[in-house]
Design an enzyme around this catalytic site. Structure first.
Site, PDB file in Angstrom:
ATOM      1  N   SER A  18      28.228  21.485 -13.989  1.00  0.00           N
ATOM      2  CA  SER A  18      29.084  20.234 -14.545  1.00  0.00           C
ATOM      3  C   SER A  18      28.079  19.405 -15.402  1.00  0.00           C
ATOM      4  CB  SER A  18      29.479  19.330 -13.451  1.00  0.00           C
ATOM      5  OG  SER A  18      28.362  19.231 -12.558  1.00  0.00           O
ATOM      6  N   ASP A 127      24.283  20.178   2.766  1.00  0.00           N
ATOM      7  CA  ASP A 127      23.239  20.124   1.771  1.00  0.00           C
ATOM      8  C   ASP A 127      22.799  18.624   1.674  1.00  0.00           C
ATOM      9  OD1 ASP A 127      21.670  21.051  -0.134  1.00  0.00           O
ATOM     10  OD2 ASP A 127      23.226  20.893  -1.713  1.00  0.00           O
TER      11      ASP A 127
HETATM   12  P1  ATP Z   1      24.172  20.819  -8.582  1.00  0.00           P
HETATM   13  O1  ATP Z   1      25.460  20.968  -8.915  1.00  0.00           O
HETATM   14  O2  ATP Z   1      23.310  21.890  -9.458  1.00  0.00           O
HETATM   15  O3  ATP Z   1      23.881  20.909  -7.130  1.00  0.00           O
HETATM   16  P2  ATP Z   1      24.004  18.232  -8.815  1.00  0.00           P
HETATM   17  O4  ATP Z   1      24.589  17.952  -7.438  1.00  0.00           O
HETATM   18  O5  ATP Z   1      22.796  17.274  -9.205  1.00  0.00           O
HETATM   19  O6  ATP Z   1      23.446  19.776  -9.006  1.00  0.00           O
HETATM   20  P3  ATP Z   1      26.053  17.113 -10.297  1.00  0.00           P
HETATM   21  O7  ATP Z   1      26.975  16.452  -8.605  1.00  0.00           O
HETATM   22  O8  ATP Z   1      27.101  17.651 -11.193  1.00  0.00           O
HETATM   23  O9  ATP Z   1      25.214  18.015  -9.744  1.00  0.00           O
HETATM   24  O10 ATP Z   1      25.531  15.694 -10.701  1.00  0.00           O
HETATM   25  C1  ATP Z   1      24.534  15.647 -11.726  1.00  0.00           C
HETATM   26  C2  ATP Z   1      23.945  14.576 -11.639  1.00  0.00           C
HETATM   27  O11 ATP Z   1      24.488  13.277 -12.096  1.00  0.00           O
HETATM   28  C3  ATP Z   1      23.378  14.240 -10.385  1.00  0.00           C
HETATM   29  O12 ATP Z   1      21.859  14.773 -10.093  1.00  0.00           O
HETATM   30  C4  ATP Z   1      23.253  12.439 -10.546  1.00  0.00           C
HETATM   31  O13 ATP Z   1      22.092  12.136 -11.020  1.00  0.00           O
HETATM   32  C5  ATP Z   1      24.481  12.119 -11.322  1.00  0.00           C
HETATM   33  N1  ATP Z   1      25.869  11.804 -10.616  1.00  0.00           N
HETATM   34  C6  ATP Z   1      26.672  12.474 -10.179  1.00  0.00           C
HETATM   35  N2  ATP Z   1      27.481  11.862  -9.338  1.00  0.00           N
HETATM   36  C7  ATP Z   1      27.112  10.560  -9.733  1.00  0.00           C
HETATM   37  C8  ATP Z   1      27.981   9.426  -9.359  1.00  0.00           C
HETATM   38  N3  ATP Z   1      29.092   9.254  -8.529  1.00  0.00           N
HETATM   39  N4  ATP Z   1      27.446   8.215  -9.767  1.00  0.00           N
HETATM   40  C9  ATP Z   1      26.159   8.448 -10.692  1.00  0.00           C
HETATM   41  N5  ATP Z   1      25.603   9.242 -10.818  1.00  0.00           N
HETATM   42  C10 ATP Z   1      26.023  10.471 -10.415  1.00  0.00           C
END
Ligand code: ATP
Length: 309
Positions: A18, A127
């Site tokens: 994403s 996780d």
């Molecule tokens: P993966 O999917 O590989 O485990 P991830 O958990 O970091 O990675 P996402 O949940 O898509 O992937 O989030 C990507 C990044 O976007 C996060 O690392 C964070 O820095 C930012 N992010 C995600 N959700 C939020 C939120 N609610 N508010 C602010 N930043 C966010």
């Protein structure tokens, strides 16, 4: 609801499946983090379960303090959109170096309370790590990224004790036990520094699986380095260290913190502090530990963060 209800400002993060954007609701002017997943990519990578799980878990936790809120979801022909509360101050990881012992205690208390809320709703995160802990505009903690979570079904809800075994058949399509174990082991993306021994061995996860990760996070808040693998060890070496419970406390470490962490970093998940606390007592035995003597758990989320004092 559609993407036309929001103005997309900028990319704030990229995940494996994403892209996350900062966006503004055109009607309310409120800011949100919108997670956008390309449908074709999700299908190609067979991540439908991961996405479904994150949505189901976030919806179940929508009124739980300390968890990122899923405001709504919608889709276009190409994309899925998850509108999330915006964690304005980003990942807690960036603040760990600024945290003294009292501040570590504060965030450890907020994290425990958020975990309690999640477990009361029968969800195991699986996780938990500093990269999945965010800070809102008031510097209060929010747990995010529930794609790896285990969502227990109704028949499990009557279990009073956390150590009861759990139906594992709700996390995928594969019912072959051998292959499921392999899948579980291989389902990690990113770091394995906070993963419990039972997950590494492909055994089923319990609520106390999250308590193991919790202890690793608390250690890192205080010691400013990961519990297992602070010397650039490769993943295999980290796995070995976790399974052998090979970790050390620095000489000058706070004694109460040391005692609490040692009571949580136990190979047998049923012997971890809190593992046998009843559902209505969550996590009394951890809250009552002397490390948390000064903490008012009931009001922790309405207090001012020590990082703002
Ligand atoms: P993966 O999917 O590989 O485990 P991830 O958990 O970091 O990675 P996402 O949940 O898509 O992937 O989030 C990507 C990044 O976007 C996060 O690392 C964070 O820095 C930012 N992010 C995600 N959700 C939020 C939120 N609610 N508010 C602010 N930043 C966010």
């Amino acid at each position: 609801m559609s993407e036309h209800n929001y103005i997309f400002a900028k990319v704030i993060g990229e995940g494996s499946f994403s892209t996350v954007y900062l966006a503004k609701d055109v009607n309310s002017n409120k800011q949100y983090a919108i997670k956008v997943c390309e449908k074709a990519f999700i299908f190609r990578e067979k991540k439908q379960e991961y996405i479904k799980r994150e949505k189901t878990a976030l919806l179940r936790l929508s009124n739980t303090t300390g968890i990122v809120k899923l405001v709504c979801t919608f889709q276009s022909s190409k994309y899925l959109f998850f509108v999330l509360s915006f964690a304005k101050n980003g990942e807690i990881l960036h603040y760990i170096d600024l945290m003294n012992i009292d501040c570590s205690r504060f965030y450890a208390a907020e994290l425990l309370k958020a975990i309690e809320g999640m477990h009361k709703k029968n969800i195991i995160h699986r996780d938990l790590k500093p990269q999945n802990l965010f800070l809102d505009s008031n510097m209060h903690l929010l747990i995010g990224d529930l794609g790896s979570s285990k969502i227990l079904q109704d028949e499990d809800i009557h279990h009073n004790h956390l150590s009861h075994s759990i139906n594992e058949d709700d996390d995928g399509q594969n019912n072959n036990p051998k292959e499921k174990r392999k899948e579980r082991r291989e389902s990690f993306v990113g770091t394995a520094l906070y993963v419990s021994p039972e997950i590494l061995k492909g055994k089923k996860s319990l609520f106390s699986t999250d308590l193991f990760s919790y202890a690793c996070i608390l250690y890192e808040f205080i010691c400013k380095k990961p519990t297992f693998g602070s010397n650039g060890e490769n993943e295999y070496m980290v796995f070995q260290k976790i399974q052998n419970m090979d970790y050390h406390f620095p000489d000058n470490m706070n004694h109460q913190a040391k005692d609490l962490i040692a009571k949580l970093l136990i190979v047998d998940p049923e012997k971890r502090l809190g593992a046998t606390d009843g559902k209505d007592q969550l996590y009394k035995s951890i809250r009552n530990h002397e490390f948390f003597e000064s903490i008012d758990f009931d009001n922790i989320f309405s207090q001012t963060s020590p990082l703002l004092l």
